[in-house]
Write a protein that holds these residues in place. Structure first.
Motif, PDB file in Angstrom:
ATOM      1  N   ASP A   1      47.889  42.479  45.256  1.00 35.39           N
ATOM      2  CA  ASP A   1      46.462  42.685  45.020  1.00 35.39           C
ATOM      3  C   ASP A   1      45.963  41.738  43.931  1.00 35.39           C
ATOM      4  OD1 ASP A   1      46.557  44.755  46.846  1.00 35.39           O
ATOM      5  OD2 ASP A   1      46.910  46.275  45.295  1.00 35.39           O
ATOM      6  N   LYS A   2      46.718  41.653  42.846  1.00 28.71           N
ATOM      7  CA  LYS A   2      46.313  40.803  41.720  1.00 28.71           C
ATOM      8  C   LYS A   2      46.331  39.337  42.114  1.00 28.71           C
ATOM      9  CE  LYS A   2      48.188  44.145  38.426  1.00 28.71           C
ATOM     10  NZ  LYS A   2      49.208  44.409  37.364  1.00 28.71           N
ATOM     11  N   CYS A   3      47.306  38.949  42.917  1.00 32.58           N
ATOM     12  CA  CYS A   3      47.415  37.560  43.359  1.00 32.58           C
ATOM     13  C   CYS A   3      46.210  37.167  44.202  1.00 32.58           C
ATOM     14  CB  CYS A   3      48.708  37.371  44.142  1.00 32.58           C
ATOM     15  SG  CYS A   3      48.987  35.669  44.693  1.00 32.58           S
ATOM     16  N   VAL A   4      45.771  38.068  45.083  1.00 41.95           N
ATOM     17  CA  VAL A   4      44.597  37.809  45.917  1.00 41.95           C
ATOM     18  C   VAL A   4      43.364  37.593  45.040  1.00 41.95           C
ATOM     19  CG1 VAL A   4      42.999  38.839  47.590  1.00 41.95           C
ATOM     20  CG2 VAL A   4      45.461  39.022  47.939  1.00 41.95           C
ATOM     21  N   ALA A   5      43.206  38.426  44.008  1.00 43.25           N
ATOM     22  CA  ALA A   5      42.052  38.310  43.113  1.00 43.25           C
ATOM     23  C   ALA A   5      42.075  36.986  42.354  1.00 43.25           C
ATOM     24  CB  ALA A   5      42.045  39.479  42.125  1.00 43.25           C
ATOM     25  N   VAL A   6      43.236  36.614  41.854  1.00 45.87           N
ATOM     26  CA  VAL A   6      43.364  35.363  41.092  1.00 45.87           C
ATOM     27  C   VAL A   6      43.060  34.152  41.973  1.00 45.87           C
ATOM     28  CG1 VAL A   6      44.986  33.864  39.875  1.00 45.87           C
ATOM     29  CG2 VAL A   6      44.983  36.321  39.415  1.00 45.87           C
TER      30      VAL A   6
END
Length: 302
Positions: free
Chosen positions: A47-52
């Motif tokens: 999830d965090k990777c997608v946001a970044v």
């Protein structure tokens, strides 16, 4: 809201059953009444990777909020939009979940040298005049303001009370020049007892040079008798300034404010008088007596 309730077969007069929960609208926006739920701890590394990655797609955004729709059952993770001015209030004050101090994280990211050691309850010794910086940027006079770095850990803060012939001889301006030359922070101001008060902060060695100069190397027209030196525990604004606390200037400013108030009252009286005059001139009695007034004016001229 009424339409939304009507679709669910509810009216404003409907009495709910005990324990029944009814939503008033389907908005997920906090400003529209939605309850905010903080779910940072539920985010996966994916999830965090997608946001970044989404934020990196627009590198010109200095700060960005990412709206993501996640479906755990389907295993989907979609970015809905990117916000250049994200609303961080929902995370600062969530209805459900742990509050996140996002504003602190943003400030710490851009100004890492100002990060305090919370384990020692350390309070930052220095601060910037944010309002003056924003004023210049909004005026359009400058496009960029470079803020000087925070003083190093070797910095000290001192306060001094200087007595002698130090008022009305250019002493404050002289002190200001000495402090600016050494890139020190703080201020200097006159006291009512004819002494001068100084707060100085910066590199330990430069501060000591500054103090020694005041004690031993003032111009002949000034006469420093004593310098009482102590530690200063309050935060200091970056830069050095002359603070004007002259009683004479205070009296002049007070008198000026009083004259301004008088002027406001006179302007108000003028408006009221003009209003009354207009009312009289527009009245029937004024118009009917016009011939008589003209006759009186003729007799007065004769």
């Amino acid at each position: 809201m009424k339409e939304f309730l009507r679709e669910k077969d509810y009216l404003l007069e409907t009495i709910l059953n005990k324990g029944e929960r009814v939503f008033l609208n389907e908005s997920t926006i906090a400003s529209a009444g939605a309850d905010t739920v903080e779910v940072t701890d539920e985010l996966t590394p994916e999830d965090k990777c997608v946001a970044v990655k989404a934020v990196k797609a627009l590198p010109e955004l200095p700060v960005c909020g990412v709206d993501i729709m996640i479906d755990r059952e389907k295993g989907t993770n979609y970015v809905l939009e990117l916000n250049s001015r994200p609303n961080i209030g929902g995370s600062l004050f969530p209805v459900v979940g742990k509050a996140r101090n996002i504003s602190k994280a943003i400030v710490d990211y851009y100004f890492p040298e100002s990060i305090c050691d919370n384990t020692k309850n350390e309070i930052s010794k220095f601060y910037f005049n944010y309002e003056s910086i924003v004023k210049f940027l909004k005026s359009g006079v400058v496009e960029e303001v470079v803020v000087p770095p925070m003083p190093s850990e070797n910095s000290v803060i001192k306060k001094m009370t200087v007595s002698g012939k130090v008022q009305r001889v250019g002493f404050r301006k002289w002190v200001y020049d000495r402090a600016v030359d050494r890139r020190l922070n703080g201020y200097v101001k006159n006291l009512k007892n004819k002494n001068v008060f100084i707060v100085v902060a910066g590199d330990k060695e430069r501060v000591q040079q500054f103090i020694d100069t005041i004690k031993e190397d003032t111009p002949k027209k000034m006469n420093v008798k004593t310098v009482d030196e102590e530690e200063w525990n309050k935060p200091v604004k970056m830069g050095f300034e002359i603070r004007n606390t002259s009683s004479h200037i205070k009296k002049v400013r007070k008198k000026l404010n009083a004259e301004k108030e008088k002027n406001k009252e006179l302007v108000h009286q003028k408006k009221q008088t003009k209003k009354k005059l207009d009312s009289i001139e527009q009245s029937k009695s004024w118009r009917y007596t016009l011939p008589l007034r003209n006759v009186v004016k003729t007799f007065k001229r004769d």
